[in-house]
Design a protein around this motif. Structure first.
Motif, PDB file in Angstrom:
ATOM      1  N   LYS A  54     -47.264   9.863  28.538  1.00  0.00           N
ATOM      2  CA  LYS A  54     -48.598   9.682  28.680  1.00  0.00           C
ATOM      3  C   LYS A  54     -49.400   9.457  27.051  1.00  0.00           C
ATOM      4  N   ILE A  55     -48.884  10.483  26.351  1.00  0.00           N
ATOM      5  CA  ILE A  55     -49.362  10.352  24.927  1.00  0.00           C
ATOM      6  C   ILE A  55     -49.029   9.308  24.114  1.00  0.00           C
ATOM      7  N   LEU A  56     -47.635   8.938  24.534  1.00  0.00           N
ATOM      8  CA  LEU A  56     -47.018   7.697  23.758  1.00  0.00           C
ATOM      9  C   LEU A  56     -47.826   6.367  24.157  1.00  0.00           C
ATOM     10  N   ILE A  57     -47.990   6.345  25.695  1.00  0.00           N
ATOM     11  CA  ILE A  57     -48.955   5.307  25.984  1.00  0.00           C
ATOM     12  C   ILE A  57     -50.333   5.216  25.394  1.00  0.00           C
ATOM     13  N   ASP A  60     -52.629   0.920  18.687  1.00  0.00           N
ATOM     14  CA  ASP A  60     -51.726   0.511  17.659  1.00  0.00           C
ATOM     15  C   ASP A  60     -51.070   1.351  17.164  1.00  0.00           C
ATOM     16  N   GLY A  61     -50.727   2.758  17.629  1.00  0.00           N
ATOM     17  CA  GLY A  61     -49.833   3.690  17.103  1.00  0.00           C
ATOM     18  C   GLY A  61     -48.398   3.014  17.001  1.00  0.00           C
ATOM     19  N   VAL A  84     -47.345  -6.071  22.113  1.00  0.00           N
ATOM     20  CA  VAL A  84     -48.684  -6.656  22.538  1.00  0.00           C
ATOM     21  C   VAL A  84     -50.120  -6.116  22.305  1.00  0.00           C
ATOM     22  N   MET A  85     -50.086  -4.819  21.769  1.00  0.00           N
ATOM     23  CA  MET A  85     -51.229  -3.906  21.576  1.00  0.00           C
ATOM     24  C   MET A  85     -52.000  -4.583  20.152  1.00  0.00           C
ATOM     25  N   GLU A 136     -60.835  -2.340  12.634  1.00  0.00           N
ATOM     26  CA  GLU A 136     -60.288  -3.224  13.668  1.00  0.00           C
ATOM     27  C   GLU A 136     -60.108  -2.117  14.793  1.00  0.00           C
ATOM     28  N   ARG A 137     -59.290  -1.400  14.725  1.00  0.00           N
ATOM     29  CA  ARG A 137     -58.948  -0.269  15.535  1.00  0.00           C
ATOM     30  C   ARG A 137     -60.117   0.690  16.013  1.00  0.00           C
ATOM     31  N   THR A 138     -60.869   1.023  15.219  1.00  0.00           N
ATOM     32  CA  THR A 138     -62.002   1.596  15.608  1.00  0.00           C
ATOM     33  C   THR A 138     -62.958   0.962  16.467  1.00  0.00           C
TER      34      THR A 138
END
Length: 525
Positions: free
Chosen positions: A363-366, A372-373, A400-401, A432-434
Motif C-alpha cells: 500500500k505504501i508503494l502505491i 510520483d515517487g 503513468v503517474m 507540480e506534485r504539491t
C-alpha cells in the motif's frame, strides 16, 4: 524652604524686593488684561489694583533691574519670577501683601483654556488677578511687550509645540495601534476562515482498562509529524497526558469526557482556497484531536461511542474522477477493479508472502507512486533484493503517474496554483506534485462534507480524519444496518464528487460517475 528662610528676613532690606515683586505682578496682571478676557471682575477693583501696581513699579524702578540681595541677588526680578516661583511665593507670603505667585501661575500654565466662537482663547484667572485694559497707555503697552510678552509668548509657544508633539505622538501611537488592530483583525479573519469545523468529541476515560498487557508496555515509534511528541513514550503515559491536558470530564456521566477540536486547513491549503483556486483542502485538528494519537489509542478512546467510516482507496478514486488521460484511466480502472487482490499480488511478488505487514508495504508503494515517487527508493527502504524484477502493474502505474501530474498542472487553476506555491512556499521543490496533492485534497474535502451531511441526518459525528469521519452511535444510527449505511454514504459521496469535477473541471465525458465507495471499519474495542 528652611534655607530660604535664612536669607529672607522681615527687615527693611526686604522691602525693595517685596515692592519689586508686587510691581512685577502688577505688570503680569496688566499684560493679562491686554491679551486675555476675564469674567466676573468689577471695574472699581480692576482700576484700583492696576493703579497700585503701576505706582509700585514706577517707585521701584524697572522690571529688568537686579534684586541686589537674597540668594538670587544677582538675578533680575524677571528671572526670579520666571525661574524661581516658589521663592517668590514665600517672600510675598512673609511680607503679608496678600498676593501669591500661584495666583498668577507660570507663563506656560496660566489657567484653563476654552474655545470661544470666534476662535480666540479665554484664560481664567483667580479673582485676585484683574484686568486693567482701560488704563494702559501706549508707553506701558510697549513696556509690557518688550519686557514680558516675548518670554511669555515663547513659553506659550513652547508649551503649545510640546502639546502638539504630544498629540502627534498620541496620534502616531493611535495609528500604530489601529494598524496592529487591523493586522490582528485580518489574522483573526484568516483564522476564522480557516477554522471550518468545531467539533465536540466524546471520549471513554476508562478505555485504557481494555488495553492488553502487550499494549501497556508498547512504546510509540513513528516518524509521523503529528505524533512526534509521543515518540518513546509508553501508551499509558500518552493516554494519561492527553486526558489531563485536553479532556474535560462529564459531570453527569461516569467515565465520560469531552474534548473540543477546531479543524482548519494548513497554510498552503488555506492560501489556495483564499485565492479561489480550490474549494477546500484537507482539514486538520489540533492537539485536542484524538486522531493525533497512535491509532490504537484513538480507537481506545472513541470506538465505544463512534462508528468509523472512510473512503476506500481514496486517492486512486479521486484521481480517476479527475483525470482524462487515456492510459491513466486504464491503469487506475485496472487497479480499482480489485484493489485488495492487486495488493496481495504485489506483496507476494516482492516479499513471497501475503502477511498484513507485506500488504501494508505494498500500500505504501502505491501511495508513493501516486505522488510520483520511485520504485527504486521503495525497494531500497524495504530491502527488496535486486534479483527480483519489478511487478508489471507497478511498472505501468509508476510510468503513468507523472503524466497525470502534468495533466493537472496544465489546468487553469493549476498554472496559477503552481506560481503561488513557487512564490510563497519555495521550500516545496516539486510544486507540480504539491498542486496534485492539494487537488486530490479538494476532492477529499468534497467527500468529507457529503459524509458530514449524512452524519447530521442521524446523531452527529466526532473526529474528522482526513477522508474519514466518526459517526456518533445514537438511537437513529443504531437502527441502520452497516450495509445500508455504507450504501447511503457511497451514494452521497459519489454524487458530490461527480458534481464537483463536472462543474469545476469540465469532466463531462464520463458515461457514469466514478464510484467512490465508503466503508465502515469494524470497532476494535
Amino acid at each position: 524652604m528652611q534655607r530660604t528662610r535664612r536669607h529672607v528676613r522681615r527687615t527693611s532690606g526686604t522691602l525693595p524686593l517685596v515692592a519689586g515683586l508686587a510691581a512685577t505682578l502688577a505688570v503680569v496682571g496688566s499684560l493679562c488684561a491686554a491679551f486675555v478676557r476675564c469674567q466676573g471682575s468689577s471695574t472699581s477693583l480692576r482700576n484700583s489694583s492696576a493703579r497700585k501696581c503701576r505706582i509700585l513699579l514706577r517707585g521701584r524702578g524697572g522690571y529688568d533691574e537686579a534684586m541686589g540681595f537674597g540668594q538670587y541677588k544677582l538675578c533680575t526680578y524677571a528671572e526670579v519670577i520666571r525661574h524661581h516661583p516658589n521663592y517668590c511665593e514665600y517672600v510675598l507670603s512673609q511680607a503679608d501683601i496678600g498676593w501669591s505667585f500661584s495666583d498668577v501661575g507660570e507663563p506656560s500654565q496660566l489657567g484653563e483654556a476654552k474655545a470661544v466662537p470666534d476662535g480666540a482663547v479665554v484664560w481664567r484667572y483667580p479673582s485676585e488677578v484683574v484686568e486693567a485694559t482701560t488704563s494702559i497707555n501706549e508707553w506701558e503697552r510697549d513696556f509690557y511687550l518688550n519686557i514680558l510678552v516675548s518670554p511669555i509668548l515663547s513659553d506659550r509657544q513652547l508649551a503649545k509645540k510640546t502639546e502638539i508633539d504630544r498629540k502627534i505622538a498620541r496620534s502616531l501611537l493611535f495609528q500604530v495601534r489601529i494598524r496592529q488592530l487591523a493586522k490582528k483583525t485580518e489574522i483573526d479573519r484568516k483564522i476564522a476562515r480557516s477554522l471550518l469545523f468545531q467539533v465536540r468529541i466524546k471520549v471513554d476515560l476508562d478505555g485504557y482498562l481494555r488495553l492488553e498487557n502487550d499494549a501497556l508496555e508498547r512504546v510509540c515509534k513513528t516518524d509521523c509529524q503529528f505524533k512526534k511528541e509521543f515518540v518513546n513514550e509508553t501508551y499509558p503515559e500518552i493516554l494519561r497526558k492527553f486526558i489531563d491536558r485536553h479532556v474535560a470530564k462529564d459531570e453527569n456521566a461516569t467515565g465520560v469526557g469531552w474534548t473540543f477540536v477546531k479543524y482548519g486547513h494548513d497554510r498552503i491549503g488555506q492560501r489556495l482556497v483564499e485565492e479561489g483556486l480550490l474549494a477546500g483542502a484537507r482539514v486538520f485538528g489540533g492537539k485536542e484531536d484524538p486522531f493525533t494519537l497512535p491509532s490504537l489509542l484513538n480507537e481506545v478512546l472513541t470506538d465505544k461511542f463512534y462508528v468509523n467510516v472512510d473512503d476506500s482507496k481514496a486517492h486512486p478514486h479521486y484521481m480517476r474522477a479527475l483525470t482524462q488521460h487515456p492510459e491513466g484511466k486504464r491503469v487506475l480502472d485496472d487497479f480499482l477493479a480489485s484493489p485488495g487482490e492487486r495488493m496481495k499480488d504485489i506483496a507476494e511478488h516482492y516479499f513471497s508472502d501475503t502477511s498484513a505487514e507485506s500488504i501494508k508495504k505494498a500500500k505504501i508503494l502505491i501511495l508513493a507512486l501516486g505522488m510520483d515517487g520511485s520504485v527504486w527508493s521503495w525497494r531500497r527502504d524495504n530491502n527488496v533484493s535486486e534479483d527480483i524484477p519489478d511487478h508489471q502493474f507497478v511498472t505501468e502505474y509508476a510510468a503513468v503517474m507523472p503524466d497525470i501530474t502534468q495533466e493537472f498542472a496544465r489546468l487553469p487553476q493549476g498554472k496559477k496554483a503552481i506560481e503561488l506555491i513557487k512564490k510563497e512556499f519555495p521550500n516545496k521543490t516539486h510544486p507540480e506534485r504539491t498542486w496534485k496533492s492539494y487537488l486530490l485534497q479538494e476532492v477529499e474535502f468534497v467527500s468529507l462534507k457529503a459524509k458530514i451531511a449524512v452524519a447530521n441526518k442521524y446523531d452527529g459525528h466526532g473526529s474528522l480524519e482526513h477522508d474519514g469521519i466518526k459517526l456518533l452511535r445514537g438511537p437513529k444510527l443504531n437502527n441502520v444496518s452497516v450495509a445500508d449505511l455504507e450504501a447511503e454514504l457511497t451514494a452521497a459521496v459519489t454524487e458530490a464528487v461527480h458534481r464537483h469535477v463536472q462543474l469545476n473541471y469540465g469532466r463531462r465525458s464520463e458515461a457514469r460517475p466514478v464510484q467512490v465507495p465508503v466503508c465502515v471499519k469494524p470497532a476494535s474495542f
